[in-house]
Design a protein around this motif. Sequence first.
Motif, mmCIF file in Angstrom:
data_model
loop_
_atom_site.group_PDB
_atom_site.id
_atom_site.type_symbol
_atom_site.label_atom_id
_atom_site.label_comp_id
_atom_site.label_asym_id
_atom_site.label_seq_id
_atom_site.Cartn_x
_atom_site.Cartn_y
_atom_site.Cartn_z
ATOM 1 N N ALA A 179 1.633 6.747 -6.679
ATOM 2 C CA ALA A 179 0.520 7.577 -7.157
ATOM 3 C C ALA A 179 0.802 9.053 -6.943
ATOM 4 C CB ALA A 179 -0.762 7.163 -6.445
ATOM 5 N N VAL A 180 1.446 9.397 -5.837
ATOM 6 C CA VAL A 180 1.822 10.803 -5.603
ATOM 7 C C VAL A 180 2.844 11.249 -6.642
ATOM 8 C CG1 VAL A 180 3.015 12.340 -3.991
ATOM 9 C CG2 VAL A 180 1.230 10.810 -3.167
ATOM 10 N N ALA A 181 3.790 10.380 -6.963
ATOM 11 C CA ALA A 181 4.802 10.724 -7.970
ATOM 12 C C ALA A 181 4.171 10.906 -9.346
ATOM 13 C CB ALA A 181 5.875 9.648 -8.018
ATOM 14 N N GLY A 188 7.419 6.499 -10.512
ATOM 15 C CA GLY A 188 6.121 6.325 -9.874
ATOM 16 C C GLY A 188 5.359 5.137 -10.433
ATOM 17 N N ILE A 189 5.371 4.995 -11.744
ATOM 18 C CA ILE A 189 4.713 3.850 -12.376
ATOM 19 C C ILE A 189 5.388 2.546 -11.955
ATOM 20 C CG2 ILE A 189 4.256 2.727 -14.593
ATOM 21 C CD1 ILE A 189 3.884 5.566 -15.757
ATOM 22 N N GLU A 190 6.705 2.546 -11.918
ATOM 23 C CA GLU A 190 7.435 1.347 -11.498
ATOM 24 C C GLU A 190 7.132 0.987 -10.043
ATOM 25 O OE1 GLU A 190 9.483 -0.813 -13.149
ATOM 26 O OE2 GLU A 190 8.891 0.224 -14.968
ATOM 27 N N GLY A 225 4.428 -2.583 -6.174
ATOM 28 C CA GLY A 225 3.487 -2.804 -5.080
ATOM 29 C C GLY A 225 2.453 -3.856 -5.428
ATOM 30 N N MET A 226 1.934 -3.785 -6.653
ATOM 31 C CA MET A 226 0.965 -4.798 -7.080
ATOM 32 C C MET A 226 1.617 -6.178 -7.168
ATOM 33 S SD MET A 226 -1.402 -2.865 -9.859
ATOM 34 C CE MET A 226 -0.136 -1.907 -10.662
ATOM 35 N N VAL A 253 0.840 -1.204 0.000
ATOM 36 C CA VAL A 253 0.000 0.000 0.000
ATOM 37 C C VAL A 253 0.869 1.246 0.000
ATOM 38 C CG1 VAL A 253 -1.614 1.331 1.425
ATOM 39 C CG2 VAL A 253 -2.014 -1.091 1.016
ATOM 40 N N TRP A 254 1.950 1.230 0.777
ATOM 41 C CA TRP A 254 2.857 2.370 0.817
ATOM 42 C C TRP A 254 3.507 2.594 -0.558
ATOM 43 C CZ3 TRP A 254 8.152 3.076 0.247
ATOM 44 C CH2 TRP A 254 8.635 4.311 0.667
#
Length: 105
Positions: free
Chosen positions: A20-22, A35-37, A42-43, A13-14
């Motif tokens: 998502a903020v990036a 950010g996408i990476e 995370g997924m 989640v972190w």
Amino acid sequence: MTLNPDAFFALAVWLVAVGAVAVAARRNVFVLYIGIEMMLSGMNLVLATFARLRPDMGGSVIALLMVGVIAAEAAVFLALIVQLYRKKRSVDAEDFADLAQRKWS
């Protein structure tokens, strides 16, 4: 040994939240890429955690396929960044806003 998945889910989640903020900031193309990476990682961590908790290999196979997708996405995105930098001499995301509006024929 009993696996407590709460720490792994919290880390996932972190990672997704920071990614998502990036992506929402969109100042720099490299920050967008990182950010996408982070969100994809995370997924993938969630998939690997579910695979560890369940006795079947479905989650492990999907997590392994995700690693291949992440690698292919990284190659395409980095090649795109190099080409855009050669054209505009900048990595600022605002410089590339006109590319989304251009009609290609």
